[in-house]
Design an enzyme around this catalytic site. Structure first.
Site, short mmCIF file in Angstrom:
data_model
loop_
_atom_site.label_atom_id
_atom_site.label_comp_id
_atom_site.label_asym_id
_atom_site.label_seq_id
_atom_site.Cartn_x
_atom_site.Cartn_y
_atom_site.Cartn_z
N ASP A 111 0.85 -1.19 0.00
CA ASP A 111 0.00 0.00 0.00
C ASP A 111 0.89 1.24 0.00
OD1 ASP A 111 -2.18 1.64 -0.05
OD2 ASP A 111 -3.24 0.66 1.58
N GLU A 146 -10.45 7.12 3.27
CA GLU A 146 -9.65 6.57 4.36
C GLU A 146 -9.15 7.67 5.30
OE1 GLU A 146 -5.81 5.12 3.02
OE2 GLU A 146 -6.14 6.08 1.10
C1 BGC Z 1 -5.16 3.07 0.11
C2 BGC Z 1 -5.36 2.02 -0.97
C3 BGC Z 1 -5.15 2.63 -2.33
C4 BGC Z 1 -3.80 3.29 -2.38
C5 BGC Z 1 -3.47 3.90 -3.74
C6 BGC Z 1 -3.89 3.87 -0.08
O1 BGC Z 1 -3.81 4.96 0.77
O2 BGC Z 1 -5.15 2.43 1.36
O3 BGC Z 1 -6.64 1.45 -0.86
O4 BGC Z 1 -5.30 1.64 -3.31
O5 BGC Z 1 -3.74 4.31 -1.41
O6 BGC Z 1 -4.17 5.06 -3.95
#
Ligand code: BGC
Length: 634
Positions: free
Chosen positions: A331, A526
């Protein structure tokens, strides 16, 4: 108790009692017909090994690097560092904007540069297409997974993802960081809506359908994209209070993580082996069986060990036991959250089994440090060769490395991007995702000829009904994308302009025969969506009270990424509909309210009472208002 790990896999695939050779369940070439796609990966093994063997160490570590395009200093660096992959994380758009043409030109520029000179290895370009190719303006935006979970319709999920794949491919890109296989156990987590359900049974069925939809007939499908199951594993199981610390490190696309408290995101999942497997690994078993080509380890941890640093999880469980033959992509800057200096962090993740690192910025440092680690024998060259072979297996299976293969965006696909046919399927997804939770005094369906007063902050707001991961990372209120209809526009279309009045606050409903309050949450993604409690906003309750002044039946439509506390609201409304985050096709909501489509959605999450002393599923203090599976019809 499960007698062995193989029994655990067999049970999960519904093959309990079957007699299976070791490793036959998942991915050993030719052994199990259910795993044709995995077998295809292994079929590329010999070529992948030969290609790997022909590379220098610098070329190998370059294949293991993924960089966010924002941080590419010059296109020449693609060649200079032999970069294997690029991404656009969060809000990382082409400089020319985020319309269709800008994305296509942007992708083509990168790919043609990467394949210009030796070793001429095409890049993979990754994107967060988690509910349609929603980061591109004008794409068909589908309901977030929480809504799709309420459809319980795997065939529909597969169709949704076929369309998503085609719209991604239309821009040239061939890798989606989806599906999210989280099994959220605490709805205070801001990523709850990215999961299909709190139930592993639902996740395992719909997650596999999503992989089939995205990858199509297999990784070589020219209309399919490489899927990436995430976040392995237990991202939805973190204990409250163990989440991301409030340190001022920077998030995707440079957004500074605020001083907000993130009680659950990137926290620690504290479960014994059996419970962890029962809840959080199920989706991966079926996704692997469906041939998923890549998997993203989670930022979160399992019993105190971060997933991206866990050899047990990545190598022993995922690769050896579950037989995953694709590659692991970390990630976004996940390695930087581990203890130690940059070199130690890279050493830890690669030795744990990570195959490619989403760095995402200082690639010059990453490639140098990884090469040094090999020279110093702190990372075995066999580990590097395994990682690169896995990446090549996927690139080969996707047909990217076939001589004469066109790697640029296919202009014939442009007319399908955001097309009426695609939107019609999205509308069907919306219809089937809505859950009717209360319906008294025959408030719904709306009567023919009814005069409707529509109100609430989510009635006429495309950004709010799409939620996070739409055009920007966190999403935003307002006219964020083009095409589609807001819920208000859809109701106007359906009942005729003259029969619909609107006020944001619900005032002035006198003269209408029914009031509709479209309320709930505003966009977040998130980190920013973690909450300590889930009350309705005072503004939303005021809308309902204003509608009541008109002495008419009141219908509440909740647009939200999770169940919210509605205990106080319920006695004040005649009907309550959970619409989740329906995306661009507000028409689907109007279809259900009008009775054109009879409500069929069933809750994919338990709906708690406000008085619950814990919102963690299964805790003694959790009190249920609407049980899992609830859903009325007309
Ligand atoms: C998230 C992922 C995402 C990645 C790329 C991260 O912060 O947890 O779900 O795919 O960023 O954008």
């Amino acid at each position: 108790m499960r007698s062995s790990r193989r029994d655990f896999l067999a049970e999960s695939l519904g093959m309990a009692g079957a007699s299976l050779a070791p490793g036959a369940l998942l991915g050993q070439a030719g052994e199990a017909s259910a795993h044709v796609a995995s077998a295809r990966l292994l079929a590329q093994d010999e070529r992948a090994r030969q290609l790997t063997a022909a590379l220098t160490l610098e070329e190998k570590v370059g294949q293991m690097a993924q960089v966010d395009q924002t941080y590419i200093r010059s296109l020449d660096d693609l060649q200079h560092y032999h970069l294997g992959a690029i991404l656009s994380g969060g809000s990382s758009h082409p400089k020319a904007g985020n319309g269709f043409d800008a994305w296509t030109a942007h992708y083509d520029r990168y790919q043609s540069r990467a394949t210009k000179t030796r070793p001429r290895i095409p890049i993979l370009y990754g994107i967060d297409a988690v509910h349609g190719d929603a980061h591109v303006i004008g794409a068909t935006v589908f309901p977030h997974n929480i809504g799709m979970g309420c459809t319980r319709n795997a065939a529909l999920v597969e169709k949704e993802q076929r369309i998503t794949a085609i719209e991604i491919r239309a821009t040239g890109i061939q890798w989606a960081y989806a599906p999210c296989l989280a099994v959220p156990q605490d709805i205070r987590w801001g990523r709850t809506y990215e999961g299909f359900s709190e139930s592993p049974e639902v996740v395992k069925e719909l997650g596999a359908a999503a992989v089939r939809g995205l990858q199509g007939s297999g990784l070589g499908d020219p209309l399919g994209v490489l899927a990436c199951a995430k976040h392995f594993a237990g991202d939805g199981g973190t204990a409250f209070g163990t989440g991301l610390p409030m340190s001022p490190v920077s998030g995707p696309a440079g957004l500074a993580r605020s001083s907000l408290h993130h009680p659950l995101d990137q926290g620690d999942t504290r479960l014994d082996d059996a419970e962890f497997r029962r809840i959080h690994l199920q989706g991966y078993i079926t996704a692997i069986a469906a041939g998923v080509g890549s998997i993203m380890p989670s930022y979160s941890g399992w019993n105190g060990v971060k997933c991206s640093a866990s050899r047990t999880l990545l190598t022993e469980i995922l690769k050896e036991e579950m037989g995953f033959k694709g590659f692991l992509i970390s990630d976004y800057s996940a390695q930087k959250e581990l203890p130690g200096n940059a070199k130690q962090q890279i050493e830890t993740v690669i030795n744990a089994g990570m195959d490619m690192v989403m760095i995402p910025d200082d690639y010059w440092n990453y490639t140098k440090l990884l090469a040094e680690l090999v020279q110093e024998r702190r990372v075995p060259i066999a580990r590097i060769d395994d990682a690169v072979t896995r990446i090549f297996r996927v690139k080969l299976a996707m047909g990217l490395m076939e001589p004469g293969q066109s790697l640029s965006a296919d202009p014939n696909l442009q007319k399908q991007f955001g097309s009426p046919e695609h939107r019609a399927i999205a509308r069907q997804c919306v219809r089937e995702s809505l859950v009717l939770l209360k319906n008294e005094r025959s408030a719904l369906p709306l009567k023919p000829g009814a005069r409707i007063h529509v109100s609430g902050k989510n009635a006429d707001d495309m950004g709010n009904q799409c939620g996070g991961w739409t055009v920007t990372w966190q999403g935003r209120s307002g006219e964020i994308t083009t095409g589609g209809t807001t819920i208000l526009q859809a109701l106007r279309k359906m009942t005729g302009e003259a029969n619909v009045t609107y006020s944001r606050d619900g005032a002035g409903a006198q003269g209408a025969t029914v009031g509709i309050a479209i309320i709930g949450e505003t966009p977040y993604a998130e980190m920013m969506g973690d909450r300590t409690s889930l009350p309705l906003a005072a503004e939303d309750l005021a809308v309902v009270q204003n509608l009541q002044q008109a002495d008419i039946p009141v219908v509440a439509v909740l647009v939200s990424g999770r169940p919210l506390f509605v205990d106080d609201l319920l006695p004040q409304v005649d009907a309550l509909v959970a619409a989740w985050l329906p995306g661009s096709e507000g028409d689907g909501v109007a279809d259900v309210l009008s009775g054109k489509w009879k409500p069929s959605g069933k809750l994919s999450f338990t709906w708690p009472r406000a008085i619950s002393t814990s919102l963690h599923l299964g805790d003694p203090g959790y009190e249920t208002l609407f049980p899992f599976g609830s859903g009325l019809s007309y």
